[in-house]
Motif scaffolding. Structure first.
Motif, PDB file in Angstrom:
ATOM      1  N   PRO A  86      -9.353 -10.144   5.509  1.00  0.00           N
ATOM      2  CA  PRO A  86      -7.929 -10.440   5.309  1.00  0.00           C
ATOM      3  C   PRO A  86      -7.010  -9.328   5.819  1.00  0.00           C
ATOM      4  N   MET A  87      -7.473  -8.076   5.774  1.00  0.00           N
ATOM      5  CA  MET A  87      -6.668  -6.989   6.329  1.00  0.00           C
ATOM      6  C   MET A  87      -6.480  -7.170   7.830  1.00  0.00           C
ATOM      7  N   ALA A  88      -7.571  -7.433   8.537  1.00  0.00           N
ATOM      8  CA  ALA A  88      -7.511  -7.581   9.985  1.00  0.00           C
ATOM      9  C   ALA A  88      -6.697  -8.809  10.387  1.00  0.00           C
ATOM     10  N   LEU A  89      -6.911  -9.925   9.651  1.00  0.00           N
ATOM     11  CA  LEU A  89      -6.158 -11.137   9.974  1.00  0.00           C
ATOM     12  C   LEU A  89      -4.673 -10.934   9.700  1.00  0.00           C
ATOM     13  N   GLY A  90      -4.361 -10.232   8.623  1.00  0.00           N
ATOM     14  CA  GLY A  90      -2.953  -9.941   8.319  1.00  0.00           C
ATOM     15  C   GLY A  90      -2.308  -9.113   9.420  1.00  0.00           C
ATOM     16  N   ASP A  91      -3.065  -8.127   9.921  1.00  0.00           N
ATOM     17  CA  ASP A  91      -2.533  -7.311  11.018  1.00  0.00           C
ATOM     18  C   ASP A  91      -2.313  -8.162  12.275  1.00  0.00           C
ATOM     19  N   ALA A  92      -3.258  -9.057  12.580  1.00  0.00           N
ATOM     20  CA  ALA A  92      -3.114  -9.918  13.761  1.00  0.00           C
ATOM     21  C   ALA A  92      -1.897 -10.830  13.631  1.00  0.00           C
ATOM     22  N   THR A 115       5.110 -14.205   7.095  1.00  0.00           N
ATOM     23  CA  THR A 115       4.764 -14.765   5.778  1.00  0.00           C
ATOM     24  C   THR A 115       3.257 -14.854   5.619  1.00  0.00           C
ATOM     25  N   ALA A 116       2.573 -15.407   6.620  1.00  0.00           N
ATOM     26  CA  ALA A 116       1.117 -15.509   6.556  1.00  0.00           C
ATOM     27  C   ALA A 116       0.474 -14.125   6.555  1.00  0.00           C
ATOM     28  N   ALA A 117       1.055 -13.198   7.295  1.00  0.00           N
ATOM     29  CA  ALA A 117       0.517 -11.836   7.328  1.00  0.00           C
ATOM     30  C   ALA A 117       0.598 -11.203   5.959  1.00  0.00           C
ATOM     31  N   ARG A 118       1.731 -11.365   5.316  1.00  0.00           N
ATOM     32  CA  ARG A 118       1.889 -10.777   3.974  1.00  0.00           C
ATOM     33  C   ARG A 118       0.908 -11.396   2.986  1.00  0.00           C
ATOM     34  N   GLU A 119       0.704 -12.685   3.098  1.00  0.00           N
ATOM     35  CA  GLU A 119      -0.240 -13.344   2.185  1.00  0.00           C
ATOM     36  C   GLU A 119      -1.649 -12.782   2.351  1.00  0.00           C
ATOM     37  N   ASN A 120      -2.082 -12.581   3.591  1.00  0.00           N
ATOM     38  CA  ASN A 120      -3.434 -12.065   3.826  1.00  0.00           C
ATOM     39  C   ASN A 120      -3.564 -10.603   3.420  1.00  0.00           C
ATOM     40  N   LEU A 121      -2.554  -9.816   3.695  1.00  0.00           N
ATOM     41  CA  LEU A 121      -2.610  -8.417   3.289  1.00  0.00           C
ATOM     42  C   LEU A 121      -2.583  -8.288   1.772  1.00  0.00           C
ATOM     43  N   ASN A 136     -10.385  -0.053  -5.991  1.00  0.00           N
ATOM     44  CA  ASN A 136      -9.992   1.353  -5.884  1.00  0.00           C
ATOM     45  C   ASN A 136      -8.916   1.458  -4.807  1.00  0.00           C
ATOM     46  N   ARG A 137      -7.684   1.518  -5.235  1.00  0.00           N
ATOM     47  CA  ARG A 137      -6.582   1.528  -4.281  1.00  0.00           C
ATOM     48  C   ARG A 137      -6.190   2.937  -3.846  1.00  0.00           C
ATOM     49  N   SER A 138      -6.988   3.899  -4.232  1.00  0.00           N
ATOM     50  CA  SER A 138      -6.708   5.273  -3.831  1.00  0.00           C
ATOM     51  C   SER A 138      -7.539   5.717  -2.641  1.00  0.00           C
ATOM     52  N   ASN A 139      -8.509   4.879  -2.200  1.00  0.00           N
ATOM     53  CA  ASN A 139      -9.289   5.292  -1.021  1.00  0.00           C
ATOM     54  C   ASN A 139      -8.492   5.020   0.250  1.00  0.00           C
ATOM     55  N   ASP A 140      -8.984   5.537   1.348  1.00  0.00           N
ATOM     56  CA  ASP A 140      -8.230   5.490   2.598  1.00  0.00           C
ATOM     57  C   ASP A 140      -7.974   4.067   3.070  1.00  0.00           C
ATOM     58  N   ILE A 141      -8.985   3.203   2.934  1.00  0.00           N
ATOM     59  CA  ILE A 141      -8.826   1.824   3.408  1.00  0.00           C
ATOM     60  C   ILE A 141      -7.746   1.103   2.616  1.00  0.00           C
ATOM     61  N   ALA A 142      -7.762   1.273   1.287  1.00  0.00           N
ATOM     62  CA  ALA A 142      -6.762   0.615   0.445  1.00  0.00           C
ATOM     63  C   ALA A 142      -5.366   1.172   0.704  1.00  0.00           C
ATOM     64  N   LEU A 143      -5.289   2.478   0.916  1.00  0.00           N
ATOM     65  CA  LEU A 143      -3.985   3.065   1.202  1.00  0.00           C
ATOM     66  C   LEU A 143      -3.425   2.552   2.534  1.00  0.00           C
ATOM     67  N   GLU A 144      -4.290   2.416   3.545  1.00  0.00           N
ATOM     68  CA  GLU A 144      -3.853   1.847   4.821  1.00  0.00           C
ATOM     69  C   GLU A 144      -3.347   0.425   4.619  1.00  0.00           C
ATOM     70  N   ASN A 145      -4.073  -0.332   3.806  1.00  0.00           N
ATOM     71  CA  ASN A 145      -3.657  -1.707   3.545  1.00  0.00           C
ATOM     72  C   ASN A 145      -2.330  -1.743   2.785  1.00  0.00           C
ATOM     73  N   GLY A 146      -2.169  -0.812   1.855  1.00  0.00           N
ATOM     74  CA  GLY A 146      -0.912  -0.751   1.116  1.00  0.00           C
ATOM     75  C   GLY A 146       0.269  -0.475   2.022  1.00  0.00           C
ATOM     76  N   LEU A 147       0.078   0.413   2.998  1.00  0.00           N
ATOM     77  CA  LEU A 147       1.140   0.692   3.962  1.00  0.00           C
ATOM     78  C   LEU A 147       1.424  -0.523   4.835  1.00  0.00           C
ATOM     79  N   ALA A 148       0.370  -1.215   5.256  1.00  0.00           N
ATOM     80  CA  ALA A 148       0.551  -2.410   6.083  1.00  0.00           C
ATOM     81  C   ALA A 148       1.271  -3.509   5.305  1.00  0.00           C
ATOM     82  N   LEU A 149       0.952  -3.637   4.021  1.00  0.00           N
ATOM     83  CA  LEU A 149       1.616  -4.638   3.191  1.00  0.00           C
ATOM     84  C   LEU A 149       3.106  -4.323   3.056  1.00  0.00           C
ATOM     85  N   GLY A 150       3.424  -3.046   2.904  1.00  0.00           N
ATOM     86  CA  GLY A 150       4.836  -2.662   2.845  1.00  0.00           C
ATOM     87  C   GLY A 150       5.568  -3.014   4.133  1.00  0.00           C
TER      88      GLY A 150
END
Length: 898
Positions: A359-365, A373-379, A388-402
């Motif tokens: 879902p992270m990759a699809l949201g970015d695409a 709208t679809a990107a935000r839903e997937n992210l 664990n939202r403190s690891n690097d992957i989750a933090l990257e996703n959090g930034l992308a969601l913002g």
């Protein structure tokens, strides 16, 4: 018998005869037709019979009174001075796209305080968040250890240089060491190589640099490597890949260590992912894609695939994992195969392995495609999967969601998201800095420039002056009306900190140096930005905007056409393009652009923060509609512009001229008067001056009447005076569709024809004078101010018998003459016009011959003239000679006195 009865009887007899003849009159039978048909109408119909009669242009209008004049055509009114075109501010980083920039970043041009080089900012003193106080003393031994290998001979003697053993990294204390000593001050070799035995030294060490650390750590990892230590090896491989650009040997060791791990534990898919990642880091996409494809079971061929299978990677062994397909899609994205890449992401979503990669990759695409709208839903779906939202992957996703929230203009949600990432990444300064940048970008895009500036400043104090934060502090300070020196200082520091990827910073630097008035520096920065990134959207926008402002309309048009094609949902760019088309006079295309803004992108123009900028756009739309004679639509546009900015006086002036063009002079005058009342305290305002000028012109023009005579009728129109100027046996007459003076003077004489109007009413006179071949004297056209029979002032254009022209000005008894340097041949019509401009304090008379100005000057005598202005033409001879001149196409314009 008395006379009266006799006359009475005679009258009765005559009346009786008349009545008798009427009653006895009959129509001859030969002229009566039995069964005659009714008269058939033409195909035009009864209502069109009169209107459709073809009228010969040489014939007089039968419905016009011979002495009638006509009102002048509507005055051609120049448009009021329009405000300078609004401009887009530089976008923030992160940048969600041009479609949200129009909301609050489209502003009227502005100036900033201070000058270039005037900076009170602490940005230069707080680079990376460190404030140095005084000089830091460095231990010389530490410096030598960093630069040189060393060997310690005893407690007091340490030599610095280079260990040159071939197996230097396998050496241990007690081995023989081959050492070359260097001079630590100059860096030059001091002595030749000398071996030291085990009894000749106590310890040794290598220079503390990255290369030596990689070599030593690599060997240490190899010695301790086992199936139980693979997690440590994975961390070490990541470290090697991170340092590969600095030391290329790191990439080779990373591949080797990753492959060793995969062979030790071939059932762990993460090990094979690490192998592929090592190849991908060196841009070897073929080998990395082969690994990913084998993992999910896609068919691949080749020697490398066979080696992988032999090493334990069988096809489809990890098809239950989403990560390999996600990685395949990312490689395809790098190759600009976005459609195929998205298919891989969708296939990864179908695996449903519970991870957040797909879902992270699809949201970015989807973000890249503009499906926010679809990107935000997937992210958000990916974020929900990350415990664990403190690891690097989750933090990257959090930034992308913002960023996805920013792309939807959901400022509140984006602000909360970035603040959440800041809290989660409390011990990771890199992510704190990026999330703080996202928060500042959110406030900036929402139009809260002051809060954005404060956030950027606090982030620099907390996380250090990263290029991104310096950039944000610079553009928010500028948008908030700060010191231009501080803005340029921050942007320059951002460029210096990241010189090879500075297109964003350079484009913003170009904008603000232009605001500061340094056009040369602005052009230089803009060129550098486009050199680094030829397709940079904001840099190309600035280039087109500046081209239009500097008069390169063709270059600006080319630039804007590409921009609006690539950014169809950016109302600001479309507005600038429409304004350019208006300036070029392409009203139809401009109308299409303005209409699209109003019908499809109107939600971007409703910002209450910078409504004035959009008021300027709707003002230009109204002017464009006015140019197309769409008066009702133009009035609607002007009214809307005034609703956005009631002090946009140019719109009120434009509204007045629209009313005038629509035939509503009284309403136009009322609009002008209202504007002048509003600006009564500032009478030098250009809009006040415009309103006063054109109100007077319109009212003056409304009084003017136009009288013409092309002599096409059988008789002269009333008003000509043929008798008073007749002399020496010649009588002017109407002949051959012209007013002629022909014949022979019996002596030296001057014969003229004239027509007069009140002196204060005169505005212009024009006619065509022709001199025939038989003419043997002078002839000319002029105007004269006559008071009773006395000439107070006159101006005449005269042609002598050789064809040379001159003019003569008479003021009472004084005359002034001058040759014009023009020659008019016989039988060649000479168009002469006299135009009096009464706007200046002293009236200005302009005289033209064949549309060439031959005289233009103030005439004091015509300021408040008494008497009548008399246009005339004349023939003059010095002896008894033939004359042959004619006048045609006369036009006289005068004011209607009430």
């Amino acid at each position: 018998m008395k006379r009266e009865p006799i006359v009475f009887i005679i009258v009765l007899a005559i009346l009786a005869l008349k009545v008798s003849s009427l009653f006895s009159e009959e129509v001859p039978s030969g002229r009566v037709r039995s069964g005659s048909k009714q008269l058939e109408l033409t195909a035009h119909g009864a209502a069109d019979l009169v209107a459709d009669i073809a009228v010969d242009k040489q014939q007089r209008d039968l419905f016009l009174r011979p002495s009638a004049d006509q009102p002048l055509a509507t005055l051609v009114v120049a448009y009021p001075q329009l405000p300078t075109q609004s401009v887009l501010l530089p976008p923030p980083l992160p940048n969600p796209g041009s479609h949200v920039q129009s909301l609050n970043l489209f502003v009227r041009p502005f100036t900033l305080s201070g000058t270039v080089g005037d900076s009170s900012s602490s940005g230069d003193a707080n680079v990376e968040g460190i404030d140095f106080e005084g000089v830091i003393e460095v231990d010389p031994n530490q410096q030598y250890h960093a630069e040189f290998d060393h060997i310690r001979l005893n407690a007091v003697t340490t030599l610095y240089g280079q260990i040159v053993n071939e197996n230097r990294y396998e050496l241990k204390v007690g081995d023989s060491i081959e050492f070359v000593q260097y001079d630590v001050d100059t860096g030059n070799q001091r002595y030749s190589m000398r071996p030291y035995g085990e009894d000749e030294y106590q310890s040794f060490g290598f220079a503390e640099n990255l290369h030596n650390k990689i070599e030593l750590d690599y060997r240490a990892q190899l010695k301790s490597m086992s199936a139980g230590s693979l997690s440590q090896v994975a961390v070490f491989v990541d470290w090697l890949l991170a340092n590969g650009m600095s030391e290329s040997i790191a990439f080779d060791y990373a591949k080797e260590m990753a492959m060793r791990s995969a062979k030790l534990s071939p059932d762990d898919g993460q090990n094979w992912m690490t192998v592929a990642k090592a190849y991908e880091a060196t841009l070897d996409y073929d080998h990395s894609f082969t690994i990913y494809a084998l993992m999910v079971g896609d068919e691949v061929f080749g020697e490398f695939a066979d080696e992988l299978v032999a090493s334990g990677l069988t096809a489809g062994r990890f098809q239950h994992m989403a990560a390999p397909r996600v990685a395949m899609g990312m490689i395809l994205q790098k190759l600009n195969l976005n459609v195929v890449a998205r298919q891989q992401f969708e296939a990864a979503m179908a695996v449903a392995d519970g991870t957040s990669f797909a879902p992270m990759a699809l949201g970015d695409a989807l973000m890249r495609e503009g499906s926010f709208t679809a990107a935000r839903e997937n992210l958000q779906r990916a974020y929900n999967k990350q415990a664990n939202r403190s690891n690097d992957i989750a933090l990257e996703n959090g930034l992308a969601l913002g960023l996805a929230m920013l792309a939807q203009s959901d400022w509140e949600a984006a602000s909360a998201q970035y603040q959440g990432v800041i809290e989660l990444a409390a011990d990771k300064s890199q992510y704190v800095a990026r999330a703080s940048a996202g928060l500042a970008a959110t406030q900036y895009l929402s139009g809260d420039f002051s809060a954005a500036q404060q956030t950027a400043e606090e982030a620099i104090i907390a996380s250090g002056a990263t290029p991104q934060l310096l950039y944000l502090r610079g553009i928010t300070t500028g948008a908030n009306g700060g010191n231009v020196g501080e803005v340029i200082s921050d942007l320059t520091a951002a460029v210096d900190a990241q010189p090879l990827a500075a297109a964003d910073y350079l484009a913003a630097l170009a904008f603000y140096t232009d605001v500061a008035g340094d056009s040369i520096a602005a052009e230089s920065a803009l060129s550098a930005a486009l050199e680094q990134s030829p397709n940079h959207v904001y840099a190309r926008y600035l280039q087109a905007f500046m081209s239009a402002r500097n008069g390169d309309l063709l270059g600006a048009q080319t630039g804007f056409e590409v921009l609006v094609k690539d950014n169809p949902n950016c109302a600001a760019m479309l507005a600038d393009y429409a304004s350019l088309l208006l300036e070029q006079g392409d009203f139809v295309k401009a109308n299409v652009a303005f209409t699209r803004i109003d019908s499809q992108l109107a939600h971007q123009t409703k910002s209450t923060i910078h409504a004035a900028a959009w008021a300027d756009v709707y003002l230009r739309q109204g002017v464009n509609l006015l140019s197309m004679a769409k008066y009702d639509e133009a009035l609607s546009a002007f009214d809307y512009a005034l609703s956005l900015d009631d002090k946009l006086y140019a719109a009120r002036n434009a509204r007045a001229i629209t009313m005038y063009a629509n035939g509503e002079l009284d309403v136009a005058v009322a609009e002008f008067s209202y504007l002048q009342d509003s600006l009564r305290e500032n009478i030098e305002d250009p809009q006040y001056v415009y309103a006063a000028l054109w109100q007077a012109r319109m009212q003056e023009h409304d009084k003017l009447r136009r009288w013409t005579d092309d002599f096409a009728a059988e008789r002269l129109r009333p008003g000509w005076n043929l008798q008073d100027g007749a002399r020496a046996g010649i009588a002017p007459r109407h002949d051959n569709q012209a007013l002629v003076i022909q014949g022979s003077h019996q002596e030296a004489a001057r014969t003229s024809v004239s027509r007069s109007v009140p002196g204060v009413a005169f505005r212009s006179f024009a006619a065509e004078l022709s001199i025939g071949n038989k003419h043997r004297g002078a002839a000319g056209v002029g105007i004269a101010l006559m008071n009773r029979s006395k000439k107070n002032w006159s101006f005449e254009i005269e042609r002598n018998r050789d064809g040379d022209l001159s003019y003569t000005v008479s003021r009472g008894t004084r005359t002034e003459s001058s040759n014009l340097g023009l020659n008019i041949q016989s039988n060649v019509p000479m168009a002469v016009s006299f135009s009096l401009n009464r706007e200046p304090k002293q009236p200005v008379l302009t005289v033209r011959v064949n549309n060439k100005i031959v005289y233009s000057d103030e005439v004091v005598a015509l300021r408040n003239p008494t008497g009548r202005m008399t246009p005339l033409f004349f023939a003059k001879t010095a002896h008894a000679l033939p004359v042959d001149i004619s006048l045609d196409n006369v036009e006289l314009v005068y004011a209607e006195l009430k």
